[in-house]
Design a protein around this motif. Structure first.
Motif, PDB file in Angstrom:
ATOM      1  N   GLY A  35       0.679  -1.269  -0.483  1.00 14.13           N
ATOM      2  CA  GLY A  35      -0.010   0.177  -0.022  1.00 14.13           C
ATOM      3  C   GLY A  35       0.855   1.061   0.218  1.00 14.13           C
ATOM      4  N   TRP A  36       0.480   2.246  -0.088  1.00 12.56           N
ATOM      5  CA  TRP A  36       1.034   3.937  -0.070  1.00 12.56           C
ATOM      6  C   TRP A  36       0.174   4.668   0.850  1.00 12.56           C
ATOM      7  CZ3 TRP A  36       5.443   5.294  -2.397  1.00 12.56           C
ATOM      8  CH2 TRP A  36       5.770   3.978  -3.939  1.00 12.56           C
ATOM      9  N   ALA A  49      -3.206   3.809  -1.910  1.00 14.36           N
ATOM     10  CA  ALA A  49      -3.583   3.566  -1.839  1.00 14.36           C
ATOM     11  C   ALA A  49      -3.693   1.996  -1.527  1.00 14.36           C
ATOM     12  CB  ALA A  49      -3.473   3.188  -3.466  1.00 14.36           C
ATOM     13  N   ALA A  50      -3.755   0.716  -2.438  1.00 16.19           N
ATOM     14  CA  ALA A  50      -3.207  -0.369  -1.290  1.00 16.19           C
ATOM     15  C   ALA A  50      -3.250  -1.497  -2.564  1.00 16.19           C
ATOM     16  CB  ALA A  50      -3.816  -1.280  -0.277  1.00 16.19           C
ATOM     17  N   ILE A  51      -3.332  -2.640  -3.296  1.00 14.86           N
ATOM     18  CA  ILE A  51      -2.862  -3.589  -4.004  1.00 14.86           C
ATOM     19  C   ILE A  51      -2.707  -5.279  -3.330  1.00 14.86           C
ATOM     20  CG2 ILE A  51      -1.214  -3.010  -4.810  1.00 14.86           C
ATOM     21  CD1 ILE A  51      -1.249  -3.684  -7.469  1.00 14.86           C
ATOM     22  N   SER A  52      -4.022  -5.927  -3.583  1.00 11.47           N
ATOM     23  CA  SER A  52      -3.698  -7.220  -3.519  1.00 11.47           C
ATOM     24  C   SER A  52      -2.032  -7.640  -3.767  1.00 11.47           C
ATOM     25  CB  SER A  52      -4.591  -8.499  -4.135  1.00 11.47           C
ATOM     26  OG  SER A  52      -4.481  -8.130  -5.295  1.00 11.47           O
ATOM     27  N   ARG A  53      -2.273  -9.090  -3.412  1.00 11.53           N
ATOM     28  CA  ARG A  53      -0.537  -9.658  -3.640  1.00 11.53           C
ATOM     29  C   ARG A  53      -0.564 -10.145  -5.561  1.00 11.53           C
ATOM     30  NH1 ARG A  53      -3.165 -11.968   0.787  1.00 11.53           N
ATOM     31  NH2 ARG A  53      -1.600 -11.667   2.571  1.00 11.53           N
ATOM     32  N   SER A  54      -1.614 -10.115  -5.787  1.00 12.24           N
ATOM     33  CA  SER A  54      -1.466 -10.449  -7.227  1.00 12.24           C
ATOM     34  C   SER A  54      -1.797  -9.545  -8.262  1.00 12.24           C
ATOM     35  CB  SER A  54      -2.685 -11.612  -7.464  1.00 12.24           C
ATOM     36  OG  SER A  54      -4.206 -11.093  -8.099  1.00 12.24           O
ATOM     37  N   GLY A  55      -2.325  -8.479  -7.391  1.00  9.45           N
ATOM     38  CA  GLY A  55      -2.424  -7.254  -8.501  1.00  9.45           C
ATOM     39  C   GLY A  55      -3.785  -6.663  -8.899  1.00  9.45           C
ATOM     40  N   LEU A  56      -4.961  -7.970  -8.755  1.00  4.79           N
ATOM     41  CA  LEU A  56      -6.192  -7.755  -8.828  1.00  4.79           C
ATOM     42  C   LEU A  56      -6.487  -7.224  -8.549  1.00  4.79           C
ATOM     43  CD1 LEU A  56      -6.632 -11.657 -10.562  1.00  4.79           C
ATOM     44  CD2 LEU A  56      -5.944 -10.244 -11.905  1.00  4.79           C
ATOM     45  N   SER A  57      -6.765  -6.982  -7.072  1.00  3.12           N
ATOM     46  CA  SER A  57      -7.385  -6.035  -6.420  1.00  3.12           C
ATOM     47  C   SER A  57      -7.402  -4.677  -5.993  1.00  3.12           C
ATOM     48  CB  SER A  57      -8.209  -6.631  -5.231  1.00  3.12           C
ATOM     49  OG  SER A  57      -9.046  -7.796  -5.503  1.00  3.12           O
ATOM     50  N   SER A  71       0.153  -0.012  -8.932  1.00  5.71           N
ATOM     51  CA  SER A  71       0.374  -1.049 -10.122  1.00  5.71           C
ATOM     52  C   SER A  71       1.319  -2.139  -8.962  1.00  5.71           C
ATOM     53  CB  SER A  71       0.465  -1.061 -10.995  1.00  5.71           C
ATOM     54  OG  SER A  71       1.756  -0.162 -11.520  1.00  5.71           O
ATOM     55  N   ARG A  72       2.003  -3.151 -10.063  1.00  2.00           N
ATOM     56  CA  ARG A  72       2.899  -4.169  -9.128  1.00  2.00           C
ATOM     57  C   ARG A  72       3.163  -4.397  -9.957  1.00  2.00           C
ATOM     58  NH1 ARG A  72       1.257  -6.953  -3.860  1.00  2.00           N
ATOM     59  NH2 ARG A  72       3.024  -7.793  -3.662  1.00  2.00           N
ATOM     60  N   ASP A  73       4.653  -5.277 -10.252  1.00  6.79           N
ATOM     61  CA  ASP A  73       5.524  -6.648 -11.331  1.00  6.79           C
ATOM     62  C   ASP A  73       5.923  -6.797  -9.898  1.00  6.79           C
ATOM     63  OD1 ASP A  73       7.515  -5.676 -13.470  1.00  6.79           O
ATOM     64  OD2 ASP A  73       7.347  -7.249 -12.538  1.00  6.79           O
ATOM     65  N   ASN A  74       5.428  -8.312  -9.532  1.00  6.94           N
ATOM     66  CA  ASN A  74       6.609  -8.943  -9.088  1.00  6.94           C
ATOM     67  C   ASN A  74       7.749  -9.991  -9.295  1.00  6.94           C
ATOM     68  OD1 ASN A  74       4.210  -8.346  -6.720  1.00  6.94           O
ATOM     69  ND2 ASN A  74       2.434 -10.771  -7.800  1.00  6.94           N
ATOM     70  N   ALA A  75       7.780  -9.408 -10.297  1.00  7.24           N
ATOM     71  CA  ALA A  75       9.084 -10.310 -10.881  1.00  7.24           C
ATOM     72  C   ALA A  75       9.989  -9.452 -10.562  1.00  7.24           C
ATOM     73  CB  ALA A  75       9.123 -10.327 -12.416  1.00  7.24           C
ATOM     74  N   ARG A  76       9.754  -7.962 -10.357  1.00  4.68           N
ATOM     75  CA  ARG A  76      10.876  -6.971 -10.455  1.00  4.68           C
ATOM     76  C   ARG A  76      10.695  -6.499  -8.849  1.00  4.68           C
ATOM     77  NH1 ARG A  76      13.115  -4.004 -14.792  1.00  4.68           N
ATOM     78  NH2 ARG A  76      11.932  -4.738 -16.982  1.00  4.68           N
ATOM     79  N   ASN A  77       9.728  -7.365  -7.979  1.00  2.00           N
ATOM     80  CA  ASN A  77       9.691  -6.583  -6.651  1.00  2.00           C
ATOM     81  C   ASN A  77       9.447  -4.984  -6.034  1.00  2.00           C
ATOM     82  OD1 ASN A  77      10.153  -9.566  -6.090  1.00  2.00           O
ATOM     83  ND2 ASN A  77      12.354  -9.368  -5.288  1.00  2.00           N
ATOM     84  N   THR A  78       8.489  -4.661  -6.869  1.00  2.00           N
ATOM     85  CA  THR A  78       8.478  -3.356  -6.567  1.00  2.00           C
ATOM     86  C   THR A  78       6.814  -2.804  -7.431  1.00  2.00           C
ATOM     87  OG1 THR A  78      10.504  -3.027  -8.640  1.00  2.00           O
ATOM     88  CG2 THR A  78       9.075  -0.983  -8.586  1.00  2.00           C
ATOM     89  N   VAL A  79       6.109  -2.296  -6.450  1.00  2.00           N
ATOM     90  CA  VAL A  79       5.137  -1.945  -6.614  1.00  2.00           C
ATOM     91  C   VAL A  79       4.847   0.095  -7.259  1.00  2.00           C
ATOM     92  CG1 VAL A  79       4.889  -0.918  -4.168  1.00  2.00           C
ATOM     93  CG2 VAL A  79       2.979  -1.020  -5.735  1.00  2.00           C
ATOM     94  N   TYR A  80       4.306   0.613  -7.521  1.00  2.00           N
ATOM     95  CA  TYR A  80       4.387   1.677  -8.314  1.00  2.00           C
ATOM     96  C   TYR A  80       2.806   2.797  -7.769  1.00  2.00           C
ATOM     97  CZ  TYR A  80       7.658  -0.589 -12.270  1.00  2.00           C
ATOM     98  OH  TYR A  80       8.512  -1.414 -11.860  1.00  2.00           O
ATOM     99  N   LEU A  81       3.132   3.790  -7.592  1.00  2.00           N
ATOM    100  CA  LEU A  81       1.562   4.366  -7.798  1.00  2.00           C
ATOM    101  C   LEU A  81       2.167   6.171  -8.589  1.00  2.00           C
ATOM    102  CD1 LEU A  81      -0.251   5.015  -6.172  1.00  2.00           C
ATOM    103  CD2 LEU A  81       0.900   7.293  -4.493  1.00  2.00           C
TER     104      LEU A  81
END
Length: 122
Positions: A35-36, A49-57, A71-81
């Protein structure tokens, strides 16, 4: 343990855009919700804002809905706002957080970054 490092803050004019990033290391990033939050001088820390593990919610505060996108990119271990149509009232230190449930309550998050300053001039 999880380490979170935010980047991307800065000074922008009202109506402009910024993209914050939060890089995670340590525990498997994909097992965590993220979350941010933000905190302006003299004010309490507030949910953005918050985002689930999968990024779907995804969840947003009413004050940013339609302007900010998490948004998030689990392959890059990064979350964006992604922050668009910025307003002077968006000025604050923005914090990235990670935990085990996607909530708007900062007490539910276990790991925090150091914060990045966002300043919106009028």
């Amino acid at each position: 343990q999880v380490q979170l490092v935010e980047s991307g803050g800065g000074l922008v004019q009202a109506g402009g855009s910024l993209r914050l990033s939060c890089a995670a290391s340590g525990r498997a990033f994909s097992s965590l919700t993220t979350g941010w939050f933000r905190q302006a001088p003299g004010k309490e820390r507030e949910f953005v804002a918050a985002i689930s593990r999968s990024g779907l919610s995804k969840y947003y505060a009413d004050s940013v809905k339609g302007r900010f996108t998490i948004s998030r990119d689990n392959a890059r271990n990064t979350v964006y706002l992604q922050m668009n149509s910025l307003k002077p009232e968006d000025t604050a230190v923005y914090f990235c957080a990670a935990g085990f449930s996607s909530t708007s309550n900062h007490n539910d998050y276990n790991y925090w970054g150091q914060g990045t300053q966002v300043t919106v001039s009028s």
